[in-house]
Write a protein that holds these residues in place. Structure first.
Motif, PDB file in Angstrom:
ATOM      1  N   ASN A 160      55.802  -3.039   5.892  1.00 45.40           N
ATOM      2  CA  ASN A 160      54.769  -2.373   5.115  1.00 45.40           C
ATOM      3  C   ASN A 160      53.492  -2.199   5.933  1.00 45.40           C
ATOM      4  N   LEU A 208      55.565   1.701   2.634  1.00 44.12           N
ATOM      5  CA  LEU A 208      56.738   1.055   3.209  1.00 44.12           C
ATOM      6  C   LEU A 208      57.197   1.822   4.445  1.00 44.12           C
ATOM      7  N   ASN A 210      48.937   1.481   0.800  1.00 43.50           N
ATOM      8  CA  ASN A 210      50.124   0.798   1.333  1.00 43.50           C
ATOM      9  C   ASN A 210      51.299   1.764   1.417  1.00 43.50           C
ATOM     10  N   THR A 249      56.720  -8.306  -1.271  1.00 41.29           N
ATOM     11  CA  THR A 249      55.662  -7.297  -1.324  1.00 41.29           C
ATOM     12  C   THR A 249      54.704  -7.552  -2.479  1.00 41.29           C
TER      13      THR A 249
END
Length: 390
Positions: free
Chosen positions: A223, A249, A247, A33
């Protein structure tokens, strides 16, 4: 380094002691990530809607069809925990080749080296040295469906080897895909010339990963990224680009009950149930499973924003900011960077100033090199550096 340091070396959630309840989401291979290239790093990790370059597929495969060079290559390196170790780092190598006028094929390698670890038994006796590492090999394709809109797909193989092979642990493997869409449009507002770009991508959709047995598998860091980039041409030599990403998850949130410990049987049972969700249910539940309701769901969204100034498609100066809620990890930092493009060669650098020195990227410079060959200017227009999509 000792083996017990591994969780801290990998973890990307840095908690705030002032926060009464910390409920950071954890996944396997969190290193994937972290934006590997210096341009995005300088823009607060924003990249889903920025103009395409050799690193486009990491952020949004939908940008691949808009690449304006026949061949483009980039190599990046990020030191990890440089203040306490000198043998850890994140390396990234990516290349893109145009296929016809509207398509592009990409390959990329992500490699995370955790350095050497000295094993010891419970009496402190040395039991050998091991070098844990994680890597991912990605192939992808992007296609322009029109002059303004494109889509793309990545396929990825992931391998994580943290302890070597033994009776209790084994290297972990997984496969995943990314989906991306990208829209860009030149606009004239009043006397000003603008470019508006929008991007959306879902990354790391794939099977859960395990180091022990299938009943103890962890989710990949699936994501969702949404973002925009707005470029204003100030004059023939100067332009300014504002970028913004959000963003989230797409994995289940940790369950808790206010006033109870994490070892409470009801809490443990619910967290075990969530860990056993399938991939699809894990994604769909992630929008509504936060114990604190909608307000906590909003806290799970990380924000990235940045400003890029470009002079004569030659020199770039960048500043950005990354924000993560203190309840969900507390990563917050300013970032700065510079870039140069000259003929086929380019270089970017980035430096971040975190809210806490425990950030593994504190006091480090991230570097990316670019090589762009055979610009397709007649087909796609614009400058020769690959930093705009005009």
């Amino acid at each position: 380094m000792r083996f017990f340091l591994i969780p801290g070396l990998l973890g990307l959630a840095f908690t705030s002691h002032a926060q009464s309840r910390v409920s950071a989401i954890t996944t396997a291979v969190p290193i994937f990530t972290v934006s590997p290239d210096a341009r995005a790093a300088a823009l607060g990790e924003a990249g889903v809607a920025t103009s395409p370059d050799a690193n486009a597929s990491y952020f949004n495969a939908g940008k691949l069809g808009f690449i304006r060079h026949k061949h483009t290559i980039s190599a990046s390196y990020t030191p990890w925990l440089a203040t306490i170790a000198n043998d850890m780092g994140l390396a990234y190598l990516s290349g893109i080749t145009k296929i016809g006028e509207r398509g592009a094929l990409t390959t990329a390698l992500t490699y995370f080296d955790l350095g050497e670890i000295q094993y010891r038994d419970d009496r402190g006796n040395e039991k050998g040295i091991f070098n844990p590492k994680e890597y991912a090999l990605t192939v992808g394709y992007g296609q322009k469906l029109s002059d303004n809109f494109g889509v793309g797909l990545n396929a990825r193989y992931i391998r994580s080897n943290l302890t070597g092979s033994n009776a209790d642990f084994k290297p972990a493997n997984s496969v995943a895909v990314d989906l991306g869409a990208y829209y860009t449009k030149d606009l004239t507002i009043g006397s000003g010339s603008y470019n508006l770009s929008l991007g959306a991508a879902v990354s790391n959709i794939g099977q859960k990963i395990t180091y022990t047995n299938p009943t103890q598998a962890d989710f990949l860091p699936t994501n969702l990224k949404l973002g925009t980039a707005i470029t204003r041409e100030l004059d023939a030599y100067n332009k300014l680009t504002f970028v913004f990403d959000a963003n989230k998850l797409l994995v289940p949130s940790p369950y808790y009950i206010e006033g109870r410990e994490n070892t409470d049987p009801d809490v443990v049972a619910e967290n075990d149930r969530r860990k056993n969700y399938g991939i699809v249910r894990g994604i769909t539940s992630s929008f509504s499973d936060a114990p604190g309701g909608f307000s906590e769901e909003l806290k799970e969204i990380n924000l990235s924003t940045g400003l890029e100034y470009t002079y004569n498609d030659l020199l770039m100066a960048r500043v950005g900011y990354f924000y993560e809620n203190s309840m969900k990890g507390d990563r917050q930092y300013l970032s700065f960077g510079l870039g140069v493009r000259y003929q086929v060669f380019g270089v970017d650098g980035a430096y971040l100033v975190p809210n806490s020195k425990v950030n593994p990227l504190a006091q480090t410079i991230r570097v990316s090199l670019h090589f762009n060959f055979n610009e397709l200017q007649e087909a796609f227009g614009g400058s020769t550096d690959g930093t705009t999509t005009n």
